[in-house]
Structures are given as C-alpha cells and as structure tokens.
Design a protein around this motif. Structure first.
Motif, short mmCIF file in Angstrom:
data_model
loop_
_atom_site.label_atom_id
_atom_site.label_comp_id
_atom_site.label_asym_id
_atom_site.label_seq_id
_atom_site.Cartn_x
_atom_site.Cartn_y
_atom_site.Cartn_z
N ILE A 16 0.94 -1.24 0.23
CA ILE A 16 0.08 0.33 -0.14
C ILE A 16 1.10 1.46 0.39
O ILE A 16 2.01 1.47 1.13
N HIS A 17 0.92 2.11 -0.67
CA HIS A 17 1.33 2.92 -0.95
C HIS A 17 0.12 4.23 -0.85
O HIS A 17 -1.64 4.42 -0.54
N ALA A 18 0.12 5.13 0.38
CA ALA A 18 -0.08 6.38 0.95
C ALA A 18 0.33 8.42 0.45
O ALA A 18 0.97 8.83 -0.30
N SER A 19 -1.15 8.07 -0.75
CA SER A 19 -0.97 9.31 -2.09
C SER A 19 -0.67 10.21 -1.32
O SER A 19 -0.41 10.50 0.13
N PHE A 20 0.16 11.42 -1.93
CA PHE A 20 0.25 13.12 -1.49
C PHE A 20 -1.10 13.67 -1.03
O PHE A 20 -0.98 14.44 -0.26
N LEU A 21 -2.00 13.05 -1.48
CA LEU A 21 -3.75 13.56 -0.87
C LEU A 21 -4.22 13.25 0.74
O LEU A 21 -4.31 14.25 0.58
N PHE A 22 -3.29 13.00 1.19
CA PHE A 22 -3.18 12.77 2.47
C PHE A 22 -2.52 14.17 2.89
O PHE A 22 -2.20 14.18 4.31
N ASP A 23 -1.35 15.09 2.00
CA ASP A 23 -0.56 16.39 3.12
C ASP A 23 0.62 15.70 4.33
O ASP A 23 0.32 15.89 5.03
N ILE A 24 0.99 14.98 3.89
CA ILE A 24 1.71 14.39 4.79
C ILE A 24 3.19 14.79 5.07
O ILE A 24 3.68 15.24 3.67
N VAL A 25 3.48 16.31 6.44
CA VAL A 25 4.32 17.32 5.94
C VAL A 25 4.80 17.01 7.37
O VAL A 25 5.71 17.72 7.78
N ASN A 26 5.11 15.44 8.62
CA ASN A 26 5.06 15.72 9.69
C ASN A 26 5.70 13.88 10.42
O ASN A 26 5.58 13.41 9.27
N ALA A 27 6.20 14.22 11.25
CA ALA A 27 7.39 12.36 10.86
C ALA A 27 6.15 12.34 11.43
O ALA A 27 6.46 10.54 11.56
#
Lengths: 325, 272
Positions: A127-138
């Motif tokens: 499973i890959h989590a998309s950039f649409l999750f707005d991942i900006v922190n650890a």
C-alpha cells in the motif's frame, strides 16, 4: 530511485518506458469509478478506455519489461452506505480486487478507511499513501506505518530542506511528486479546474495561476495571488538522490502526453547523470540538462524551482505579481 | 445543542464571551501563528470553555505545539484540541486533560466541492448521497479515531451529510460539532495575506485580521475565460491562508454542537 510516469494504454506505457520510466501508474477499468474524482479538484479517471483484457495485458507488458505498476485507487471521500444495494465501499473492494487479480505491484490510496479495507482484503498488499494525505510531519509517517502502509508520498508543498529532514529518520519508504504542484495543500483543496457553463464542467486550465481581484478598503488589486505552483525539481535532484526518497513521480494523467514524455526523459537523464557520479551539484545538473534539453530553461526563467519560496525569504514579494488598478 | 463561537482574532475574546456560548474556539485551520499567547489562553480559559484549533503541523513546529498543548492542559485542567492531521493526533492523544477533535481538513465531503453536484449527476439518483456525503460515515474510520482518543469531529452539515447523519445517528457514536454557514475551499502553504503585505511570520500576524473577498478575474492563458456568474465557484473569502466560501445550509439536524464564526464572513469587516 524509481521513476514513475502515467500511462493510460499499452502504447503510452511503451513510450514512457522508452523515455526512461521504471514504473507506471494507472487507474483501473470500471463504470463506477470512471466518473469519480481522483483528486479534490474534479478531474476524473474516466479517460482510460482500456478493456479488462487490455488492462491485464498492460500489466503483463510492464512486468515483461521489468517495470512496476502502481494502481491508483483514489476515492477521496469513501464512506459506507446505509443502502446495501448502492454501497460505494463494496464497489471499492471490487475495484481493488480487479487490480490485484491483474497483478499490479502496489496500490495508491488517499483515504484511511480505504487503507483499512485493503488491509482486510489482503494484508500483504504493497500500500502506498497518496500525496493527497498532505504528509508534512514525521508523526504522520509513524501513523501510516501503523496502518500497514509501505510507502508514503510526501506533500509536494514541502521545501527540499523539510523533505531531507523527514527522510533522514523515516521509518518508512518515501515517494515524491517530482514535477509541478498545486498552490494549496492538495488533500483538502476544492478549487476547481473547471467552471460551470450551461450545466457542464468547462476546463479552465490551472486556477492557481489565474488572476484574481482583491478589494481592501478603497484599494483594488489584481494579480496571481495564489500562484505558487513551483514546478521543477531538477536542481534539487542531488539532495533527493542522497536522501531516503524511494521514488519520484511525474504527475498528470490528464496532461498532454508529449509533456509527460519530455518530463520523463529529463528526470531520467538527471537520475542517470547523478548515478554516473560525474555530477555533484544542482547547478551542474541543471547546466547539463539545459544543454541537452534547451527548452527546460523555461522553468529557470520563471523561477519555478520547487521549494525556493520557503528556502529563500527574499523571493517572497518578488513572486507575488500584482498590480493596483 | 451547544453553541461554540470561533473567533478570527484573539482581540475578540471578550466580545465572544459576552455572547455566553458553551465554548469559544481559538486558533486557525491554516496558520499556527493564530494560536493565542499561552497567558491569554489561560486567562480566557478561566472564564469559559476553550477549544484550540490547530492547522496541519509542519515537522519543525511539532515540538513547540506539543509543549504548548501540555502547558495549556496543565494550567487549565481540560482542553479541547482540534487536530487537522493524523500526525498531530498521534503526538497529542495521550496528553492528560486533552480531548481531541478531528478537524474539517480530515473530515471531507464531496458536496463541499462547489461543482460536486455536477459530478454526482453522472450517477444514478440512488448513488448520489453516498458520493456526496461526508467521509466520516465509515465504521472503520470512527473506530480508528476513537483508538486515538478522538471524542468528536468537526464537519460541515450540508444536504447529503445531514441525511446521512439522521440515518446513522452518528452523534451516538462520536460527538458532532457542525458548521452550517461556510466551507473551506483551500489551505495555502504560503499565505496570500502575507504575500500581499510582503511580510513573513511572525510580523504578518496583524495582516490577516480581516476577511478579504477573492474574485476570479481571468485565466492567464485564455483571456476569453473571464469572470462571470459561471466562475462563481472560483470566488471565495480569504481568512489568512484559508480560502472559504459562504454556504447557506438550513439542514438542521440533531448534533452536539453548532460552531459559528465570529464575526460572520458575510460581514467581511475590519477587526480591530
């Protein structure tokens, strides 16, 4: 580093592979999802006219060429239905199984209930989590790892320093959109790429680059106030190669395919030059790229290096092209 | 139903408390710079219930946020905190005295999309609610949020979400804090207000004390596509780095709390 490009047919797959892609990404064959928006801005995956047989042939073709297939399952707002007869979540499961049966290598998701559903279908899915999750922190990296996500696409809103910081101690493999990005956080953006005319959706290009009018007291100002679609990562490629970024992705299933090919060739060239060990800096890389692809200079002229706004405070006001009227 | 007043600037705390709401919320969905000073927060917390609203937290701000919330919770005893990314939720969920609320950037609905109705019309009538309603109507999602001590959600109560709320009795599973008058169109990493005023944090803190209407003019590539009624989906109101649109929803259903903006965005006036 793996380079993914979009391909909506075997012919397109052949061309992007020839241009240097190590992987392709594609949506599946469906009537339900053909109209479903794959991002928040209203584009759909409906351009893909493959038959079920052709989709399977495409996956087999890619695997014969040792090319990965990432299956895009963007649902945006997946929810259960009270009606068993019209349950979108059930169709979601069928759509996922269709891709798995065809042999795709990974599935890209953009909703946590979608991730949980895929885990129930098969816990071994990549499973890959998309950039649409707005991942900006650890902490988000840890959270998605706990959901059995194997790879995370970072938010394209991040500056190169922030990307390197996150990748340094990342507990999980990371991906990145290499070229172009939106003005707003993608996962929560409802700015249309369309206008409504006679009950139809008319595409208007990129609204982020459009002109807007602001009225403050008795002053009216016009300009591209929300334009910050910083586009080019070439100068940042040395830093990205040295970081823990597992893949970069050429975006745009809806973009002119000749551009996709051009971008794929340029980023392939950049990766090859850096892997060859003769190039060390972004400046050297840029010079080499422009020598071979002179039109690439456009991105430099427009000052559209990704991350420059956040990295260089002096560029803040220069970038806001406004005029008082 | 409780009433919560979300103020746009910390100088409005006194005005908001005078309206005797159940709670007031401070902070902003887009900008960490809008958090009040800790002393102001504690002072306000002595007079009324407080909810703090956090944006997506960038990595380098996470420790600051955690320390701020720990200190606030220690001084106030209890504190509601709205989180808008799952990482902040993970970082804060076990702090004593904290009640987490999942914010609107996590609880999306396609009907908030200005042209969502046109997309949904490509489907048979019986499918449309499922496509347009909020994504919170998922047993998996609710149970996951509860694992992280999320006791409530913030969501826009528009037509299809209101129908689903009635069908699901959602507020029996998790507290629902509803918005009826505006939706978030976008959150910009780089703030248009700050750019307009050529300032950066923390100097820009006073530049976003007002709402600014943002009106679509034209596409740079095609001047024929100019502003008209058909472009109304591209206009909104800037509140700092958040672009909002005003919506008139009269779908009042049973929820735990109504959240009202103060001042209302339609007033668009200067705030001292």
């Amino acid at each position: 580093m793996i380079l993914y490009s979009p391909a909506n047919s075997i012919k397109e797959a052949e061309e992007v592979i020839k241009a240097g892609a190590d992987g392709i990404y594609i949506g599946g064959v469906t009537t339900i999802y053909s109209n479903y928006p794959y991002g928040s801005n209203g584009w759909t995956v409906g351009e893909n006219k493959l038959s079920v047989r052709e989709f399977k042939e495409l996956v087999e073709f890619c695997h014969r060429n040792k090319v990965l297939v990432q299956y895009n399952v963007y649902t945006d707002c997946l929810s259960d239905s009270v009606s068993a007869k019209h349950n979108l979540a059930e169709y979601f499961s069928d759509y996922v199984k269709f891709g798995l049966d065809a042999g795709v290598d990974s599935i890209l998701l953009d909703d946590i209930s979608a991730i949980m559903r895929v885990n129930k279908i098969d816990p071994n899915v990549d499973i890959h989590a998309s950039f649409l999750f707005d991942i900006v922190n650890a902490e988000q990296l840890k959270f998605f790892k706990s959901l059995n996500v194997k790879t995370i696409e970072l938010s394209p809103q991040l500056a190169i320093k922030e990307i390197c910081e996150l990748s340094e101690n990342s507990p999980i493999s990371l991906g990145l959109i290499s070229h172009l990005n939106c003005a707003a956080y993608e996962g929560s953006c409802y700015i249309d790429h369309f206008i409504e005319d006679d009950h139809k959706m008319i595409p208007i290009g990129l609204p982020c680059k459009s002109n807007y009018r602001l009225t403050i007291d008795d002053k009216t100002v016009e300009g591209s106030f929300i334009d910050m679609t910083l586009s080019c990562s070439v100068c940042n490629m040395p830093a990205l190669i040295n970081s823990n970024i597992n893949y970069i992705k050429i975006p745009g299933r809806h973009i002119d395919f000749s551009l996709i090919l051009n971008w794929t060739m340029v980023y392939r060239e950049a990766i090859n030059l850096l892997k060859g060990g003769h190039i060390n800096t972004g400046q050297e890389l840029r010079d080499n790229i422009i020598k071979k692809y002179p039109n690439w200079n456009l991105w430099c002229r427009l000052n559209r290096k990704k991350g420059c706004l956040y990295d260089n405070e002096n560029s803040v006001s220069k970038f806001c092209m406004s005029r008082v009227i | 139903m409780e009433l919560e007043i979300r103020i746009t600037h910390n100088s409005l705390i006194d005005e908001a408390i005078a309206k005797k709401p159940y709670a007031i919320s401070l902070g902003h969905e887009g900008c960490l710079g809008r958090l009040p000073d800790l002393d102001d927060l504690v002072e306000a917390g002595k007079r009324t219930k407080i909810k703090l609203v956090l944006p997506k937290i960038l990595n380098h701000s996470m420790t600051y946020v955690e320390n701020y919330i720990r200190a606030a919770a220690a001084k106030l005893g209890t504190l509601e905190v709205t989180v808008n990314d799952f990482g902040t939720m993970l970082r804060l969920y076990d702090i004593k005295g904290i009640k987490l609320i999942a914010g609107r950037l996590l609880i999306k609905a396609f009907e908030e999309h200005p042209l969502g109705h046109l997309v949904s019309e490509r489907y048979p009538e019986e499918w449309r609610q499922n496509i347009l309603q909020s994504c919170i109507f998922s047993e998996d999602k609710i149970s996951l949020l509860k694992q992280y001590n999320v006791v409530g959600i913030e969501m826009n109560i528009f037509e299809n979400t209101a129908k689903a709320l009635q069908q699901w009795n959602l507020n029996e599973k998790i507290a629902v804090h509803g918005f009826f008058n505006q939706a978030i169109l976008a959150v910009f990493r780089y703030c248009p207000h700050a750019r307009l005023n050529e300032k950066l944090p923390p100097d820009c803190r006073c530049t976003c004390e007002r709402y600014i209407p943002l009106e679509y003019v034209n596409n740079q590539r095609d001047s024929n596509l100019t502003n008209s009624n058909s472009c109304s989906n591209l206009t909104g109101i800037l509140d700092g780095n958040v672009l909002m649109r005003e919506v008139k929803s009269d779908h009042f259903v049973k929820i735990d709390r109504q959240v009202a903006l103060y001042p209302e965005i339609s007033r668009g006036e200067r705030i001292k």
